[in-house]
Design an enzyme around this catalytic site. Sequence first.
Site, mmCIF file in Angstrom:
data_model
loop_
_atom_site.group_PDB
_atom_site.id
_atom_site.type_symbol
_atom_site.label_atom_id
_atom_site.label_comp_id
_atom_site.label_asym_id
_atom_site.label_seq_id
_atom_site.Cartn_x
_atom_site.Cartn_y
_atom_site.Cartn_z
ATOM 1 N N CYS A 92 9.046 -24.767 -55.820
ATOM 2 C CA CYS A 92 9.977 -25.612 -56.564
ATOM 3 C C CYS A 92 11.358 -24.956 -56.656
ATOM 4 O O CYS A 92 11.911 -24.519 -55.669
ATOM 5 C CB CYS A 92 9.389 -25.924 -57.934
ATOM 6 S SG CYS A 92 10.109 -27.372 -58.738
ATOM 7 N N HIS A 93 11.938 -24.865 -57.871
ATOM 8 C CA HIS A 93 13.270 -24.280 -58.024
ATOM 9 C C HIS A 93 13.272 -22.773 -57.830
ATOM 10 O O HIS A 93 14.332 -22.142 -57.822
ATOM 11 C CB HIS A 93 13.835 -24.610 -59.403
ATOM 12 C CG HIS A 93 14.235 -26.038 -59.566
ATOM 13 N ND1 HIS A 93 13.353 -27.006 -59.970
ATOM 14 C CD2 HIS A 93 15.420 -26.675 -59.358
ATOM 15 C CE1 HIS A 93 13.967 -28.185 -60.020
ATOM 16 N NE2 HIS A 93 15.225 -28.010 -59.649
ATOM 17 N N GLU A 123 14.577 -35.572 -55.384
ATOM 18 C CA GLU A 123 13.687 -35.423 -56.529
ATOM 19 C C GLU A 123 14.489 -35.192 -57.814
ATOM 20 O O GLU A 123 14.110 -35.670 -58.889
ATOM 21 C CB GLU A 123 12.705 -34.269 -56.272
ATOM 22 C CG GLU A 123 11.715 -34.607 -55.170
ATOM 23 C CD GLU A 123 10.843 -33.436 -54.740
ATOM 24 O OE1 GLU A 123 9.644 -33.648 -54.482
ATOM 25 O OE2 GLU A 123 11.379 -32.304 -54.658
#
Length: 284
Positions: A192-193, A222
């Site tokens: 993810c991040h 997203e």
Amino acid sequence: MIEARVRIAHTCSAYEHSTADPIMALLRPGESGSAGATAQPGAVSAKRDGLQHRFHHQRQFRVHAGLRLPSRTETAQLPSNAGHARGGRDGVFAERGFEQTIVSPQGGRSPLEPRSLKFPAYDKTAKAWRADPERMALLENTAAPDEIDPADFDAIYFTGGHAVMYDFPDSEGLQRITREIFERGGIVSSVCHGYCGLLNTTLSDGSHLVAGRKVTGFAWREEVLARVDKLVPYNAEEEMKKRGALYEKAKLPFVSYAVADGNLVTGQNPGSAKKTAKKVADLL
């Protein structure tokens, strides 16, 4: 018989929130967004102060950073069957018997994110974690980068959450650990991040670690769908491309997707955590 020991460093954010409430409800990945590609390579924090202020007053966000278990800067999320920590102490890595260490950019306490104590994140795995004093104690004193000797670790795993967009990219300590592990053949991974922690990491020759390599991470689409594109400090997907990364993503948003390019393993979103962890474990 010789028993091999595998050690993984998990990173969590050490971001401090300027709020009266010491335990701030942070956004889970998929609940926040960004202001577009406003930053240039090496300067992703250019508009940090102003956008940070907007985060505090328009939305609360979670600070989960990257290397190991629950990792959020100011707040940590308990491992859950649906969350980033799937590769953590009760997930794939634990099942393989890997030794794990929690690291944050500043070290010290990593408070829990209130949202992680609610449905759907607060599942059986998370409840078991919270009920175990020994495990909870790990969040009271996370290691600082200068306390970590990269030679002692086989892999580094950057977890996600929007707060890591602030303190991961410019952490020289995390960059040092990442570079040394990668250059000796160890595994560098993110989900993810968490890939924001790889944005400014360079190798000994001065090139970006991600340049010319396949990478994935939370997509801009997203961020938009999560309605946080006006809140995040920069467009992480675009910043990766600016650094020469061969960015990939699933055809549909929020679908599990992970990619391995040599000893670099990345996952696109929260739902990709388990797949990412499995790829890391298989390489180890």
